[in-house]
Scaffold this active site. Structure first.
Site, PDB file in Angstrom:
ATOM      1  N   GLY A  72       0.808  -1.222   0.000  1.00 43.49           N
ATOM      2  CA  GLY A  72       0.000   0.000   0.000  1.00 43.49           C
ATOM      3  C   GLY A  72       0.838   1.266   0.000  1.00 43.49           C
ATOM      4  N   ASN A 100      11.348   6.608  -7.686  1.00 43.63           N
ATOM      5  CA  ASN A 100      10.075   6.048  -8.126  1.00 43.63           C
ATOM      6  C   ASN A 100       8.952   6.817  -7.434  1.00 43.63           C
ATOM      7  OD1 ASN A 100       7.741   4.130  -7.412  1.00 43.63           O
ATOM      8  ND2 ASN A 100       8.807   2.903  -8.939  1.00 43.63           N
ATOM      9  N   ASN A 128       5.495   5.506 -11.342  1.00 45.51           N
ATOM     10  CA  ASN A 128       4.785   4.257 -11.096  1.00 45.51           C
ATOM     11  C   ASN A 128       3.324   4.424 -11.501  1.00 45.51           C
ATOM     12  OD1 ASN A 128       3.844   1.819 -10.243  1.00 45.51           O
ATOM     13  ND2 ASN A 128       4.314   2.116  -8.070  1.00 45.51           N
ATOM     14  N   CYS A 131       0.921   0.441  -9.629  1.00 40.46           N
ATOM     15  CA  CYS A 131       0.769  -0.285  -8.369  1.00 40.46           C
ATOM     16  C   CYS A 131      -0.396  -1.266  -8.483  1.00 40.46           C
ATOM     17  CB  CYS A 131       0.520   0.682  -7.217  1.00 40.46           C
ATOM     18  SG  CYS A 131       0.231  -0.212  -5.689  1.00 40.46           S
ATOM     19  N   LYS A 166       6.563   3.232 -15.400  1.00 44.47           N
ATOM     20  CA  LYS A 166       6.518   1.828 -14.963  1.00 44.47           C
ATOM     21  C   LYS A 166       5.110   1.277 -15.169  1.00 44.47           C
ATOM     22  CE  LYS A 166       7.852  -1.287 -11.237  1.00 44.47           C
ATOM     23  NZ  LYS A 166       8.498  -1.404  -9.937  1.00 44.47           N
ATOM     24  N   GLY A 245      10.707 -11.162 -11.622  1.00 43.60           N
ATOM     25  CA  GLY A 245      11.201 -12.506 -11.320  1.00 43.60           C
ATOM     26  C   GLY A 245      12.663 -12.750 -11.623  1.00 43.60           C
TER      27      GLY A 245
HETATM   28  C1  SIN Z   1       2.739  -1.577  -2.789  1.00 46.45           C
HETATM   29  O1  SIN Z   1       3.275  -0.676  -2.128  1.00 46.45           O
HETATM   30  O2  SIN Z   1       1.662  -2.080  -2.460  1.00 46.45           O
HETATM   31  C2  SIN Z   1       3.394  -2.063  -4.047  1.00 46.45           C
HETATM   32  C3  SIN Z   1       3.865  -0.954  -4.858  1.00 46.45           C
HETATM   33  C4  SIN Z   1       4.003  -1.326  -6.289  1.00 46.45           C
HETATM   34  O3  SIN Z   1       4.091  -2.513  -6.608  1.00 46.45           O
HETATM   35  O4  SIN Z   1       4.014  -0.446  -7.128  1.00 46.45           O
END
Ligand code: SIN
Length: 302
Positions: A72, A100, A128, A131, A166, A245
């Protein structure tokens, strides 16, 4: 002697190995394991405009060949990143880094980008738009062509730093989204973020994660990431950073054959804090084994 140097938007890095956002903290968490200056660079823990506590717990769970998370976007906010983390980083990391950013509106991304633009230590802004967690920033941007365009243009307007978008793999047509980012001025693409999944606890019969769903990462998603890197890198002219991965030097080479100019290592850092060091050390030997003298010669040659 092999060449592992690659170039991202005019920025030459010693090797293509880059720990991914959210798996390497602010570097300080890893600096006592090894000299992190051997890295190509790394992507700092994702930031938002305001501090975020993140998702309720449990936030992570095992999966076969990987893990699932819904953090999150927990982070202390852009001001802490700029006023505390970046100055501290200077004491032990001599290279530029990737920052990021996530947001819940275009204004939030713009706010962060304007501030980061002034930071000499930052080589790339990684936006980003991906998410995977439902309540996180980026969902609408990563899913729709028009919003990716709007977001990319808005960020590009306020910074002279290279902007890499991203992307979210949880869509049918990742190529169109990547092309939309390129047409709107993106300098590069990072892909893929985690793939939405879930797990159920057989004792309670309830979802394991408090957020129910989360992002699946780790070796299980490598072939999917590779396929998307292959497709996207053929459709755009800007550099692609491959992620998903990756945990060995062989994976890095495979990603580069698929079309990646550099490669991010994500959840493997959580399992083995030395993994990036091992990949960097093994890379020349693996290149020798496959008759590769210069990594630049194999980019996109699959
Ligand atoms: C997260 O914080 O829940 C993941 C963040 C992401 O994968 O961009």
């Amino acid at each position: 002697m092999v060449n592992t140097k690659v170039v991202l938007s005019g920025w030459q890095i010693d090797n293509p190995v880059i720990p991914a956002a959210g798996t390497f903290g602010y570097g300080i968490e890893f600096k006592d394991f090894y000299d992190i200056n051997i890295l190509g660079t790394f992507s700092l823990k994702g930031t938002t405009k305001d501090p975020r506590f993140g998702s309720p717990t449990p936030r992570i769970a095992d999966t076969s060949m990987g893990m699932i998370n819904s953090i999150g976007l927990q982070n202390p906010g852009i001001n802490v990143l700029i006023n505390e983390e970046l100055p501290q980083l200077k004491n032990f990391f001599r290279k530029k880094v990737i920052v990021n950013i996530s947001g819940f509106s275009i204004d939030e991304y713009v706010y962060c980008s304007k501030l980061i633009d002034k930071e000499e230590q930052v080589g790339i802004i990684e936006v980003n738009a991906s998410c995977p967690n439902l309540e996180c920033g980026g969902k609408p941007f990563g899913f729709e062509i028009e919003s990716i365009k709007e977001l990319t243009k808005a960020v590009k307007e306020v910074t002279i730093k290279p902007v890499y978008i991203k992307l979210n793999p949880n869509i049918t047509d990742i190529v169109s989204i990547a092309k939309a980012a390129e047409e709107s001025g993106a300098d590069g693409i990072t892909l893929i973020n985690a793939i939405t999944g879930m797990r159920i606890d057989l004792i309670t019969g309830k979802p394991v994660l408090a957020s129910i769903m989360g992002g699946v990462s780790g070796p299980a998603i490598f072939p999917i990431a590779l396929r998307m890197v292959y497709q996207v890198s053929r459709a755009v002219k800007i550099p692609v950073i491959g992620i998903g991965g990756v945990s060995t030097a062989e994976d890095v080479i495979e990603m580069m054959y698929a079309g990646a100019t550099a490669v991010q290592v994500g959840s493997a850092n959580l399992k083995n804090p030395y993994v990036c060091k091992e990949i960097i050390e093994n890379l020349p030997e693996v290149m020798d084994r496959y008759g590769i003298k210069d990594l630049n010669d194999i980019i996109g040659k699959a």
